[in-house]
Design a protein around this motif. Structure first.
Motif, short mmCIF file in Angstrom:
data_model
loop_
_atom_site.label_atom_id
_atom_site.label_comp_id
_atom_site.label_asym_id
_atom_site.label_seq_id
_atom_site.Cartn_x
_atom_site.Cartn_y
_atom_site.Cartn_z
N MET A 1 2.18 1.87 -3.46
CA MET A 1 1.17 2.46 -4.34
C MET A 1 0.96 3.94 -4.03
O MET A 1 0.79 4.75 -4.94
CB MET A 1 -0.14 1.68 -4.22
CG MET A 1 -0.11 0.33 -4.92
SD MET A 1 -1.71 -0.51 -4.97
CE MET A 1 -1.72 -1.28 -3.35
N VAL B 1 -5.51 -6.25 -5.98
CA VAL B 1 -5.32 -4.91 -5.41
C VAL B 1 -6.28 -4.69 -4.24
O VAL B 1 -5.91 -4.16 -3.20
CB VAL B 1 -5.53 -3.83 -6.48
CG1 VAL B 1 -5.56 -2.43 -5.84
CG2 VAL B 1 -4.42 -3.89 -7.52
N TYR B 2 -7.53 -5.15 -4.41
CA TYR B 2 -8.50 -4.99 -3.32
C TYR B 2 -8.06 -5.76 -2.08
O TYR B 2 -8.15 -5.24 -0.95
CB TYR B 2 -9.89 -5.49 -3.75
CG TYR B 2 -10.82 -5.65 -2.58
CD1 TYR B 2 -11.33 -4.54 -1.91
CD2 TYR B 2 -11.14 -6.92 -2.09
CE1 TYR B 2 -12.15 -4.68 -0.80
CE2 TYR B 2 -11.96 -7.07 -0.99
CZ TYR B 2 -12.46 -5.95 -0.35
OH TYR B 2 -13.26 -6.09 0.76
N THR C 1 0.84 -1.21 0.00
CA THR C 1 0.00 0.00 0.00
C THR C 1 0.87 1.25 0.00
O THR C 1 0.58 2.23 -0.69
CB THR C 1 -0.93 0.01 1.22
OG1 THR C 1 -1.76 -1.16 1.20
CG2 THR C 1 -1.82 1.25 1.21
#
Length: 388
Positions: free
Chosen positions: A49, A225-226, A46
């Protein structure tokens, strides 16, 4: 675009997809081993990103600049200057909206300044933006007084550091799940529509099996990604902003006259001019767009770190440019994809993150970044030569 040019572009896109996948697996796998399992944790992914959002937003602008056959080396310095401007305004009591508008206006003005010299004065973009890199770094030091300026207000900081709240449950990030599912549905609809248009105009297209496999792979990637985001704190506002910008400007690049003009200029500027297109005006607009997107990146950056320093944005342009090239944007102009450029910049962020987790010194990090840039350009030039 002629059929052989279309096919060459498709071949390069396929190579880009395969290379991105291979590079990601190798780099992420090596760092997972060398960091003893820390690299692929949900928290660190995370963080990658969120860090990559700044490079990626800059990268969207760089795609347009490079596709038009130009270059911008000043992105990091412009970001540092605008971040310093925003931090000074926040410290002196300006509201979040006023600060954001001032930073966006500053980015547009800077883009227009550089675009004027490149398009209307016919100076090489490399020289104009190299000079800009130096000038705007100096202005960054002047605006911020060479010191750390901050902190920014809580409302401003949310842009770069906060996460979407949940609606019904604290254990499952339902807002993130809803947005991911909507994104998957939208992508599938657009892919099907694009395939129908290709069939309608008798354009070359992939087989049904490959198309279905591509759709399944994209949906699987979004669900992955989720799962990563759900295992930490959900979807950051910065990542949502990047997704919106990526969708909007992908549409602009593929489905508007402005986007087609940019690709045409990068492919053959003289032929485009002879076709009656105002090449100077389009290039000027490209640099204004670049300045606008760097301003958005500076807003996200300042919101994330909460303060501006004299070194803010240093070397950001090289990470963004390298990420774009890794993502298939040609240094020779005429070829580029925003989604793959975004993935390339995220990959470069992962490279930086992994080296930091390994506590590699600046000397080694600079060497690795330089080698990655060199080989990415070498592959790009070689593939362009084979397709010409």
């Amino acid at each position: 675009m002629q059929i052989h040019e279309f096919l060459s572009s498709k071949v390069k896109n396929n190579i880009t997809q395969v290379m991105l996948l291979i590079e990601t697996i190798i780099i992420f796998g090596v760092f997972q081993i060398l960091t003893h399992g820390t690299f692929l944790t949900s928290r660190n992914l995370t963080n990658i990103m969120m860090q990559g959002c700044v490079y990626s937003i800059m990268g969207i602008g760089i795609v347009f600049v490079m596709v038009s056959g130009n270059m911008d080396l000043s992105g990091g310095s412009v970001l540092g200057l605008l971040a310093a401007l925003g931090a000074v305004m926040q410290v002196n009591g300006c509201g979040t909206i006023v600060t954001i508008l001032a930073m966006l206006a500053g980015g547009v003005v800077i883009g227009a300044w550089q675009g004027y010299w490149v398009s209307y004065r016919n100076l090489p973009s490399f020289i104009v933006t190299l000079a800009g890199m130096l000038m705007f770094r100096g202005l960054c030091l002047w605006v911020g007084g060479g010191a750390t300026v901050g902190p920014v207000s809580k409302s401003f900081g949310m842009i770069g550091a906060a996460y979407l709240p949940t609606i019904f449950s604290d254990s499952i990030h339902d807002t993130t799940l809803i947005l991911i599912l909507l994104a998957a549905l939208l992508i599938v609809i657009l892919m099907v529509r694009s395939r129908k248009n290709a069939r309608k105009f008798s354009l070359p297209m992939e087989s049904n099996g490959k198309f279905i496999a591509k759709v399944v792979a994209i949906i699987a990637a979004l669900l992955l990604v989720y799962l990563i985001l759900n295992s930490y704190q959900g979807l950051p506002y910065a990542l949502l902003l990047l997704a919106v910008l990526g969708c909007v400007f992908s549409y602009v690049a593929k489905n508007t006259v402005f986007g087609r003009y940019i690709f045409s200029i990068g492919g053959n500027s003289e032929a485009t001019r002879l076709a009656g297109i105002n090449v100077k005006k389009v290039v000027f607009q490209v640099y204004i767009l670049m300045g606008f997107l760097v301003a958005i990146a500076s807003i996200v950056y300042l919101g994330r770190v909460g303060q501006a320093t004299a070194s803010a944005g240093k070397d950001f342009e090289f990470s963004a440019i390298t990420g774009c090239i890794v993502g298939g944007v040609s240094t020779l102009g005429g070829i580029g994809s925003i989604p793959y450029a975004i993935l390339g910049t995220i990959l470069m962020t992962g490279l930086d993150n992994g080296m930091s987790l390994m506590n590699l010194g600046s000397m080694h990090q600079y060497i690795v970044r330089g080698l990655v840039l060199l080989f990415a350009v070498a592959i790009d030039v070689a593939s362009k030569s084979k397709n010409s």
